[in-house]
Enzyme design. Structure first.
Site, PDB file in Angstrom:
ATOM      1  N   SER A 146       0.851  -1.186   0.000  1.00  0.00           N
ATOM      2  CA  SER A 146       0.000   0.000   0.000  1.00  0.00           C
ATOM      3  C   SER A 146       0.887   1.236   0.000  1.00  0.00           C
ATOM      4  O   SER A 146       2.091   1.157   0.300  1.00  0.00           O
ATOM      5  CB  SER A 146      -0.878  -0.013   1.256  1.00  0.00           C
ATOM      6  OG  SER A 146      -1.462   1.238   1.511  1.00  0.00           O
ATOM      7  N   TYR A 159      -3.423   0.088  10.187  1.00  0.00           N
ATOM      8  CA  TYR A 159      -3.332  -0.340   8.788  1.00  0.00           C
ATOM      9  C   TYR A 159      -1.920  -0.112   8.244  1.00  0.00           C
ATOM     10  O   TYR A 159      -1.328  -1.009   7.630  1.00  0.00           O
ATOM     11  CB  TYR A 159      -4.353   0.427   7.947  1.00  0.00           C
ATOM     12  CG  TYR A 159      -4.328   0.107   6.471  1.00  0.00           C
ATOM     13  CD1 TYR A 159      -5.006  -0.999   5.982  1.00  0.00           C
ATOM     14  CD2 TYR A 159      -3.641   0.923   5.577  1.00  0.00           C
ATOM     15  CE1 TYR A 159      -4.985  -1.291   4.616  1.00  0.00           C
ATOM     16  CE2 TYR A 159      -3.629   0.632   4.215  1.00  0.00           C
ATOM     17  CZ  TYR A 159      -4.301  -0.476   3.741  1.00  0.00           C
ATOM     18  OH  TYR A 159      -4.287  -0.759   2.402  1.00  0.00           O
ATOM     19  N   LYS A 163       0.898  -2.761   6.762  1.00  0.00           N
ATOM     20  CA  LYS A 163       1.403  -2.687   5.395  1.00  0.00           C
ATOM     21  C   LYS A 163       2.909  -2.450   5.360  1.00  0.00           C
ATOM     22  O   LYS A 163       3.591  -2.869   4.423  1.00  0.00           O
ATOM     23  CB  LYS A 163       0.653  -1.611   4.611  1.00  0.00           C
ATOM     24  CG  LYS A 163      -0.799  -1.978   4.338  1.00  0.00           C
ATOM     25  CD  LYS A 163      -0.928  -3.298   3.587  1.00  0.00           C
ATOM     26  CE  LYS A 163      -2.348  -3.652   3.248  1.00  0.00           C
ATOM     27  NZ  LYS A 163      -2.463  -4.912   2.475  1.00  0.00           N
TER      28      LYS A 163
END
Length: 254
Positions: A146, A159, A163
């Protein structure tokens, strides 16, 4: 010669989170290049929808239900896949979740959910796939990174942590598996409109911030990732491992 470098005929691919969004795009791209694609999703209905789309495009696909936070289920699904097809050539570790919230709002339940899917589930799907790839002395693992693998994004602390971990896992696994002729790489998509990112686009200020930073001048589509996933899944990338390809229309470059 060039065409054969991207030809996946006879290969078997597993795509996690294939029921919608980018996962569906990856599955269609691999099938279009000739692979037999197993569409895995926790929602069997959407996995079958992807399978049907691929079959209607005169390509080969199957659908299977699996929640990758259930480690026993991962083992069962991978064994079933190996028993049916006799091999596993490509794994696209795409499944992921996001719960956008500031750090003071993050609950242990939300933290555990994001970690369980984005990092732990991804890890153990790869582990099971590796068992079969080592036995056949070849394989391609493509993990989903990401923009949050490279930069911090406000409201996405958990998150982004997962990632960032995906990229380090990709590098480490690539070193371990190189001797087995298994290449491990990652794709880091920029801003694509999917069910997971839709809340960002519904916020006018956030959408403006996203769109103004894309030099290409538009939001990405699943087709923009097709070439990258086929490249990393095929012979063309046999000497590339431990790398991450950013597909973002130039977003990070700015």
């Amino acid at each position: 010669m060039v065409k054969s470098l991207f030809d996946l005929t006879g290969k078997v691919a597993l795509v996690t989170g294939a029921g919608q969004g980018l996962g569906r795009g990856y599955a269609r791209a691999l099938a279009g290049a000739g692979a037999s694609v197993v569409c895995l999703d926790k929602d069997l209905v959407t996995a079958r929808q992807t399978m049907d789309i691929i079959n209607q495009e005169s390509a080969l696909a199957d659908a299977v239900q699996c929640d990758i936070t259930d480690l026993a289920s991962i083992k069962e699904v991978l064994k079933g896949l190996a028993d049916r097809y006799g091999r596993l050539d490509i794994l696209v570790n795409n499944a992921g979740v996001e719960i956008a919230e500031e750090i003071l709002d993050v609950t242990p339940e939300h933290y555990d959910r994001i970690m369980a899917v984005n990092l732990k589930g991804l890890f153990f799907v790869a582990q099971e796939a590796v068992r079969y790839m080592i036995a056949q002395k070849s394989g391609k693992i493509i993990n989903q990174g990401s923009l949050g693998s490279f930069i911090g994004l406000s409201g996405s602390s958990v998150y982004c942590a997962t990632k960032g971990g995906v990229l380090q896992f990709t590098k480490t696994l690539s070193i371990e598996l190189a001797k087995h002729n298994i290449q491990v790489n990652a794709i880091a998509p920029g801003y694509f409109r999917t069910g997971m990112t839709e809340p960002f686009f519904q916020d006018p200020a956030h959408r403006k911030w996203i769109e103004e930073r894309i030099p290409a001048g538009r939001i990405g589509t699943a087709d923009d990732l097709a070439g990258t996933v086929v490249f990393l899944a095929g012979r063309a990338s046999d000497y590339i491992t431990g790398q991450t390809i950013v597909v973002d229309g130039g977003w990070l470059a700015g």
